[in-house]
Design a protein around this motif. Structure first.
Motif, PDB file in Angstrom:
ATOM      1  N   LEU A 134      22.472  10.445  -9.975  1.00  0.00           N
ATOM      2  CA  LEU A 134      21.705  11.246  -9.316  1.00  0.00           C
ATOM      3  C   LEU A 134      21.272  12.327  -9.818  1.00  0.00           C
ATOM      4  O   LEU A 134      21.557  12.487 -11.140  1.00  0.00           O
ATOM      5  CB  LEU A 134      22.353  11.981  -8.536  1.00  0.00           C
ATOM      6  N   LEU A 135      19.792  11.034  -9.428  1.00  0.00           N
ATOM      7  CA  LEU A 135      19.079  12.627 -10.433  1.00  0.00           C
ATOM      8  C   LEU A 135      17.844  13.389  -9.191  1.00  0.00           C
ATOM      9  O   LEU A 135      17.404  12.604  -8.529  1.00  0.00           O
ATOM     10  CB  LEU A 135      17.527  11.026 -11.148  1.00  0.00           C
ATOM     11  N   VAL A 136      17.995  15.003  -9.968  1.00  0.00           N
ATOM     12  CA  VAL A 136      17.118  15.781  -9.367  1.00  0.00           C
ATOM     13  C   VAL A 136      15.687  16.129 -10.344  1.00  0.00           C
ATOM     14  O   VAL A 136      15.992  16.292 -10.829  1.00  0.00           O
ATOM     15  CB  VAL A 136      18.053  17.208  -8.494  1.00  0.00           C
ATOM     16  N   GLY A 137      14.853  15.931  -9.593  1.00  0.00           N
ATOM     17  CA  GLY A 137      13.654  16.126 -10.156  1.00  0.00           C
ATOM     18  C   GLY A 137      13.400  15.580 -11.804  1.00  0.00           C
ATOM     19  O   GLY A 137      12.830  16.060 -12.708  1.00  0.00           O
ATOM     20  N   GLY A 138      13.614  14.074 -11.346  1.00  0.00           N
ATOM     21  CA  GLY A 138      14.119  13.685 -12.905  1.00  0.00           C
ATOM     22  C   GLY A 138      14.686  13.413 -13.606  1.00  0.00           C
ATOM     23  O   GLY A 138      15.188  12.462 -14.931  1.00  0.00           O
ATOM     24  N   GLN A 139      15.404  14.532 -13.190  1.00  0.00           N
ATOM     25  CA  GLN A 139      16.809  15.135 -14.914  1.00  0.00           C
ATOM     26  C   GLN A 139      18.489  14.024 -13.663  1.00  0.00           C
ATOM     27  O   GLN A 139      18.358  14.324 -12.289  1.00  0.00           O
ATOM     28  CB  GLN A 139      17.011  16.481 -14.927  1.00  0.00           C
ATOM     29  N   LYS A 140      19.926  14.018 -14.642  1.00  0.00           N
ATOM     30  CA  LYS A 140      20.268  14.035 -13.972  1.00  0.00           C
ATOM     31  C   LYS A 140      21.206  15.302 -13.750  1.00  0.00           C
ATOM     32  O   LYS A 140      21.524  16.151 -14.242  1.00  0.00           O
ATOM     33  CB  LYS A 140      21.517  13.681 -15.455  1.00  0.00           C
ATOM     34  N   MET A 141      22.403  15.125 -12.131  1.00  0.00           N
ATOM     35  CA  MET A 141      21.900  16.113 -11.707  1.00  0.00           C
ATOM     36  C   MET A 141      23.261  16.710 -12.724  1.00  0.00           C
ATOM     37  O   MET A 141      24.421  16.294 -12.331  1.00  0.00           O
ATOM     38  CB  MET A 141      22.386  15.940 -10.131  1.00  0.00           C
ATOM     39  N   SER A 142      23.342  18.057 -12.691  1.00  0.00           N
ATOM     40  CA  SER A 142      24.282  18.620 -14.046  1.00  0.00           C
ATOM     41  C   SER A 142      24.181  20.199 -13.386  1.00  0.00           C
ATOM     42  O   SER A 142      23.954  20.746 -13.064  1.00  0.00           O
ATOM     43  CB  SER A 142      24.437  18.510 -14.945  1.00  0.00           C
ATOM     44  N   LYS A 143      25.487  21.150 -13.248  1.00  0.00           N
ATOM     45  CA  LYS A 143      25.347  22.516 -13.205  1.00  0.00           C
ATOM     46  C   LYS A 143      25.177  23.230 -14.860  1.00  0.00           C
ATOM     47  O   LYS A 143      23.743  24.336 -14.402  1.00  0.00           O
ATOM     48  CB  LYS A 143      27.560  22.685 -13.561  1.00  0.00           C
TER      49      LYS A 143
END
Length: 526
Positions: A299-308
């Motif tokens: 899942l990408l948020v703002g083009g980046q992989k989502m992570s803590k």
């Protein structure tokens, strides 16, 4: 899968922190798939759970001033189990790697492999990623950049690695390189999608080295029964939870009913563990290999992989608190292609919620019920003669249900929902073209009005059934509003292969206007 049970698993999630929507994504997709198979009338078993051992958990517990067991107990009870209720998941089992059944089964498995000569003692010196709990080969280690400057990182997932040296036990994984390649060739659907299959085959073709299966520098894990100075490497015992949770070692009859698994759903970053190490372990033990490992994208948020670590992780309850669990489930099944990376945004969730759920589906249900209430006193009228317009609706419904069923079989929930939404669009178009509110003005057209609204109600009956695996709360409300239960039985008992048979709602059924299935929501972003 076994002939008697369709067995689906999520990953056994690493429990070191609270779950984010990536965990919710996998879990909901598994839930949709298993609910659909239940709606087919199949015996289904759906397992999720938590992986609770390893050095990363130990360090996090120490940082929080508690024991590892206290730390994982807190996270499981306060974060991971509640997630299932938040996103409305109907799992059959929640397994934990700290369960006694798992400890006993894992030890029994490796005792058997040790006795078969598949294990030996040796020295390990190399790189280890605590973040990924993974041994990393020299060829897969590079110098870090930006925030990781000055550190070595894994090319596989970008996590930092440490150089360690310790006495370990090893599994003869190298013995299975050609066996695995032959297995992949004979079973092309074992690892899907094709991109994941190609990556796994490439990885194995480069050569497999024997795998360290124990650690001896800390003690938070399952002890090696023949040498208690060692604990098992977290991955090789966590993988076994798919088997120990369904009877391996303690209930062979139950195990044989359920095993092998039909589908392991995993993120693509852990596909190699499930498609390389896990089948090799099972081959060594003489057990059947699962039918499929399906690796979904990031899942990408703002083009980046989502992570803590990137501070772009979104908690599932943030979405559910605003839009509801049905909308959460629908969005991730419809908006993303399962198996590929996909971008998400709050704006897109809101846009789809209002356009597709509120205006498309919810408004359809509301106005059909309202018109039956207004023109027929809330009693479903008998349909008159079928015209080409009704036959088109009937044909579209039958085709869409068949396509959706095939899409679920292919682990493509997004395609299933695209097919189902053809029914929504067809019914909305049918009402627009037939204009029952205009027909109602002609006293001589009562039969025609009855046919139009009866057809629309039948279409809603089908939607209630085929959307039940995706939006169970809204489907239940719709089923009740159609008065279907007294004549047709419980919604869960309706079968996919029979749902498209036309004319199942009985004449005279009490139709009530439901509370808005998906009311309009004003979000802070709007």
């Amino acid at each position: 899968m076994s002939e008697s049970t369709f067995y689906v698993t999520t990953p056994i999630y690493y429990v070191n922190d609270a779950p984010h929507i990536g965990h919710g994504y996998t879990t909901v997709m598994g839930d949709i798939i298993t609910r659909w198979h239940r709606q087919r009338g199949e015996s289904v078993w759906y397992t999720t759970g938590t992986d609770e051992h390893g050095e990363k958990v130990l360090r996090k517990a120490e940082a929080n001033g508690v024991t590892p067991q206290e730390w994982v107990d807190k996270l499981v009870e306060e974060e991971w189990r509640p997630l299932l209720q938040t996103i409305d998941v109907a799992n059959d089992d929640f397994t934990r790697t700290t369960d006694q059944r798992h400890l006993d089964g894992a030890q029994a498995f490796w005792i058997a492999l040790n006795e078969r000569g598949a294990v030996y003692k040796g020295e390990f010196s190399g790189f280890y990623s605590v973040g990924a709990e993974e041994f990393v080969g020299d060829d897969d280690v590079i110098d870090g950049e930006d925030d990781d400057a000055g550190f070595k990182v894994s090319k596989l997932d970008g996590s930092r690695v440490e150089l360690i040296a310790e006495e370990n036990y090893f599994f003869r994984l190298s013995d299975y390189q050609q066996k695995l390649l032959d297995f992949y060739e004979a079973n092309p659907s074992f690892i899907q999608p094709e991109s994941a299959r190609n990556e796994v085959i490439s990885f194995v073709s480069r050569g497999l080295r024997d795998l360290s299966i124990s650690r001896s520098t800390f003690d938070w894990g399952i002890s090696v029964p023949w040498d208690e100075k060692h604990i098992f490497y977290v991955w090789i015992e966590a993988l076994l939870s798919y088997a120990t949770s369904v009877g391996y070692h303690n209930d062979r009859e139950r195990f044989d009913e359920v095993w092998p698994a039909g589908i392991h759903l995993v993120g693509k970053d852990i596909a190699r563990f499930h498609a390389v190490i896990w089948p090799a372990m099972l081959m060594a033990a003489g057990e059947s290999v699962p039918h499929q490992v399906f690796a979904h994208g990031w899942l990408l948020v703002g083009g980046q992989k989502m992570s803590k670590s990137k501070a772009n992780g979104i908690r599932p309850d943030e979405i559910v608190d605003t839009f509801g669990s049905d909308a959460y489930r629908y969005y991730f099944a419809r908006a993303l292609t399962f198996g590929s990376d996909g971008s998400i945004s709050w704006e897109d969730i809101s846009a789809r919620y209002h356009a597709e759920l509120a205006n498309g589906f919810g408004n359809l249900a509301s106005r059909v019920a309202a018109m039956i209430g207004k023109y027929f006193g809330g009693s479903l009228p008998a349909a008159g003669a079928t015209t080409a317009a009704e036959q088109k609706v009937i044909d579209v419904v039958a085709e869409a249900v068949a396509e959706a069923d095939a899409a679920i079989e292919a682990v493509a929930p997004q395609d299933a929902l695209s097919a189902i939404w053809r029914i929504v669009d067809e019914l909305n178009g049918y009402l627009t073209e037939q204009a029952p509110w205009k027909v109602a003005k002609d006293d001589a057209a009562g039969d025609r009005l009855a046919t139009i609204l009866s057809t629309a109600a039948e279409g809603l009956r089908v939607l209630a059934v085929v959307l039940n695996p995706v939006t169970p709360k809204a489907s239940a409300v719709l089923w009740d509003s159609l008065g279907a239960g007294p004549a047709l039985g419980a919604l869960a008992d309706q079968r996919i292969d029979a749902v498209a048979a036309w004319g199942q709602l009985p004449v005279g059924a009490t139709i009530t206007k439901p509370a808005s299935l998906f009311p309009r929501i004003e979000t802070a972003e709007e």
